[in-house]
Motif scaffolding. Sequence first.
Motif, PDB file in Angstrom:
ATOM      1  N   PRO A  59       0.812  -1.225   0.000  1.00 16.48           N
ATOM      2  CA  PRO A  59       0.000   0.000   0.000  1.00 16.48           C
ATOM      3  C   PRO A  59       0.843   1.272   0.000  1.00 16.48           C
ATOM      4  O   PRO A  59       0.401   2.312  -0.490  1.00 16.48           O
ATOM      5  CB  PRO A  59      -0.854  -0.110   1.266  1.00 16.48           C
ATOM      6  CG  PRO A  59      -0.274  -1.184   2.067  1.00 16.48           C
ATOM      7  CD  PRO A  59       0.529  -2.046   1.171  1.00 16.48           C
ATOM      8  N   ASN A  86     -10.686  10.833  -6.118  1.00 17.44           N
ATOM      9  CA  ASN A  86     -10.444   9.390  -6.052  1.00 17.44           C
ATOM     10  C   ASN A  86      -9.005   9.078  -5.661  1.00 17.44           C
ATOM     11  O   ASN A  86      -8.753   8.138  -4.907  1.00 17.44           O
ATOM     12  CB  ASN A  86     -10.798   8.728  -7.386  1.00 17.44           C
ATOM     13  CG  ASN A  86     -12.283   8.693  -7.621  1.00 17.44           C
ATOM     14  OD1 ASN A  86     -13.073   8.747  -6.697  1.00 17.44           O
ATOM     15  ND2 ASN A  86     -12.669   8.608  -8.881  1.00 17.44           N
ATOM     16  N   LYS A  89      -8.757   9.627  -2.013  1.00 17.82           N
ATOM     17  CA  LYS A  89      -9.446   8.537  -1.313  1.00 17.82           C
ATOM     18  C   LYS A  89      -8.557   7.287  -1.282  1.00 17.82           C
ATOM     19  O   LYS A  89      -8.447   6.629  -0.240  1.00 17.82           O
ATOM     20  CB  LYS A  89     -10.773   8.233  -2.011  1.00 17.82           C
ATOM     21  CG  LYS A  89     -11.570   7.111  -1.354  1.00 17.82           C
ATOM     22  CD  LYS A  89     -12.908   6.911  -2.028  1.00 17.82           C
ATOM     23  CE  LYS A  89     -12.660   6.333  -3.402  1.00 17.82           C
ATOM     24  NZ  LYS A  89     -13.865   5.883  -4.095  1.00 17.82           N
ATOM     25  N   ASN A  90      -7.907   6.990  -2.391  1.00 14.57           N
ATOM     26  CA  ASN A  90      -7.013   5.830  -2.430  1.00 14.57           C
ATOM     27  C   ASN A  90      -5.812   6.013  -1.520  1.00 14.57           C
ATOM     28  O   ASN A  90      -5.372   5.058  -0.864  1.00 14.57           O
ATOM     29  CB  ASN A  90      -6.564   5.556  -3.868  1.00 14.57           C
ATOM     30  CG  ASN A  90      -7.695   5.074  -4.744  1.00 14.57           C
ATOM     31  OD1 ASN A  90      -8.672   4.517  -4.246  1.00 14.57           O
ATOM     32  ND2 ASN A  90      -7.581   5.300  -6.037  1.00 14.57           N
ATOM     33  N   LYS A  92      -5.800   7.731   1.209  1.00 17.64           N
ATOM     34  CA  LYS A  92      -6.348   7.552   2.567  1.00 17.64           C
ATOM     35  C   LYS A  92      -6.453   6.068   2.914  1.00 17.64           C
ATOM     36  O   LYS A  92      -6.019   5.635   3.987  1.00 17.64           O
ATOM     37  CB  LYS A  92      -7.717   8.229   2.670  1.00 17.64           C
ATOM     38  CG  LYS A  92      -8.428   8.007   3.984  1.00 17.64           C
ATOM     39  CD  LYS A  92      -9.785   8.676   4.004  1.00 17.64           C
ATOM     40  CE  LYS A  92     -10.737   7.936   3.081  1.00 17.64           C
ATOM     41  NZ  LYS A  92     -12.127   8.429   3.168  1.00 17.64           N
ATOM     42  N   TYR A  93      -7.003   5.284   1.991  1.00 17.25           N
ATOM     43  CA  TYR A  93      -7.147   3.845   2.246  1.00 17.25           C
ATOM     44  C   TYR A  93      -5.790   3.153   2.351  1.00 17.25           C
ATOM     45  O   TYR A  93      -5.620   2.237   3.167  1.00 17.25           O
ATOM     46  CB  TYR A  93      -7.994   3.184   1.159  1.00 17.25           C
ATOM     47  CG  TYR A  93      -9.452   3.561   1.214  1.00 17.25           C
ATOM     48  CD1 TYR A  93     -10.098   3.818   2.417  1.00 17.25           C
ATOM     49  CD2 TYR A  93     -10.196   3.667   0.058  1.00 17.25           C
ATOM     50  CE1 TYR A  93     -11.425   4.168   2.467  1.00 17.25           C
ATOM     51  CE2 TYR A  93     -11.544   4.017   0.094  1.00 17.25           C
ATOM     52  CZ  TYR A  93     -12.145   4.262   1.312  1.00 17.25           C
ATOM     53  OH  TYR A  93     -13.476   4.609   1.358  1.00 17.25           O
ATOM     54  N   CYS A  94      -4.832   3.573   1.559  1.00 19.81           N
ATOM     55  CA  CYS A  94      -3.485   2.987   1.652  1.00 19.81           C
ATOM     56  C   CYS A  94      -2.851   3.289   3.005  1.00 19.81           C
ATOM     57  O   CYS A  94      -2.232   2.414   3.616  1.00 19.81           O
ATOM     58  CB  CYS A  94      -2.601   3.510   0.519  1.00 19.81           C
ATOM     59  SG  CYS A  94      -3.016   2.862  -1.104  1.00 19.81           S
ATOM     60  N   ILE A  96      -4.408   3.940   5.820  1.00 14.31           N
ATOM     61  CA  ILE A  96      -5.108   3.144   6.833  1.00 14.31           C
ATOM     62  C   ILE A  96      -4.635   1.697   6.783  1.00 14.31           C
ATOM     63  O   ILE A  96      -4.434   1.051   7.823  1.00 14.31           O
ATOM     64  CB  ILE A  96      -6.639   3.250   6.638  1.00 14.31           C
ATOM     65  CG1 ILE A  96      -7.112   4.662   6.980  1.00 14.31           C
ATOM     66  CG2 ILE A  96      -7.378   2.218   7.474  1.00 14.31           C
ATOM     67  CD1 ILE A  96      -8.545   4.956   6.581  1.00 14.31           C
ATOM     68  N   SER A  97      -4.415   1.181   5.583  1.00 15.90           N
ATOM     69  CA  SER A  97      -3.933  -0.197   5.430  1.00 15.90           C
ATOM     70  C   SER A  97      -2.558  -0.375   6.055  1.00 15.90           C
ATOM     71  O   SER A  97      -2.304  -1.373   6.734  1.00 15.90           O
ATOM     72  CB  SER A  97      -3.866  -0.586   3.948  1.00 15.90           C
ATOM     73  OG  SER A  97      -5.127  -0.528   3.366  1.00 15.90           O
ATOM     74  N   ALA A 136      -3.540   9.573   6.657  1.00 13.90           N
ATOM     75  CA  ALA A 136      -4.919   9.197   6.337  1.00 13.90           C
ATOM     76  C   ALA A 136      -5.898  10.316   6.697  1.00 13.90           C
ATOM     77  O   ALA A 136      -6.797  10.643   5.909  1.00 13.90           O
ATOM     78  CB  ALA A 136      -5.304   7.906   7.065  1.00 13.90           C
ATOM     79  N   ALA A 140      -8.066  12.547   4.115  1.00 14.32           N
ATOM     80  CA  ALA A 140      -9.523  12.620   4.260  1.00 14.32           C
ATOM     81  C   ALA A 140     -10.000  14.067   4.296  1.00 14.32           C
ATOM     82  O   ALA A 140     -11.019  14.407   3.689  1.00 14.32           O
ATOM     83  CB  ALA A 140      -9.958  11.883   5.519  1.00 14.32           C
TER      84      ALA A 140
END
Length: 160
Positions: A59, A86, A89-90, A92-94, A96-97, A136, A140
């Motif tokens: 990630p 987008n 958002k990606n 942010k998810y990375c 968090i991962s 993250a 966000a």
Amino acid sequence: MGRGTTLFLKLADIVIGIPILAFCIFLVPRIGNFAAESYPDMTYLKSLVMIDMYAAAIPFYMALYQAYKLLTYMDKNQAFSVLSVNALKNIKYCAISISAIYLLGMPLYYLMAKNVDPPSFMPFGSIIIFASMVIAVFAAVLQRLLQEVIRMKSDNELTI
């Protein structure tokens, strides 16, 4: 934002990835070997440590790629677009991962820290978790702000 600024940030994006790649190639196997040597009766620790660290690198590089795409959108004057939202958002998810992966690996780092003086694995893992969560939250906030700007822009285009 000028092309020179985004070019500098793109180069910085690439340069950030190089030390992590070197870390993955040279240090992660050593850390795995250290874990296996510290607990010879638990040889599976080497694999778990390596899986945890390599899993977090995936990630990380995905986030770097998304940041590079975001800078490309800025170069093309598409900074205020759904594509940028987008990408954020990606990212942010990375982030968090990465935090979740290192959080799951903290028991491994605790075991290794018991055999090191000073215990450097625990603060290292905690710093990565904290930094990833800060990224993250920042992504966000930027995502929400960019969505609001896009909404306001479309409202203004409809009224004119």
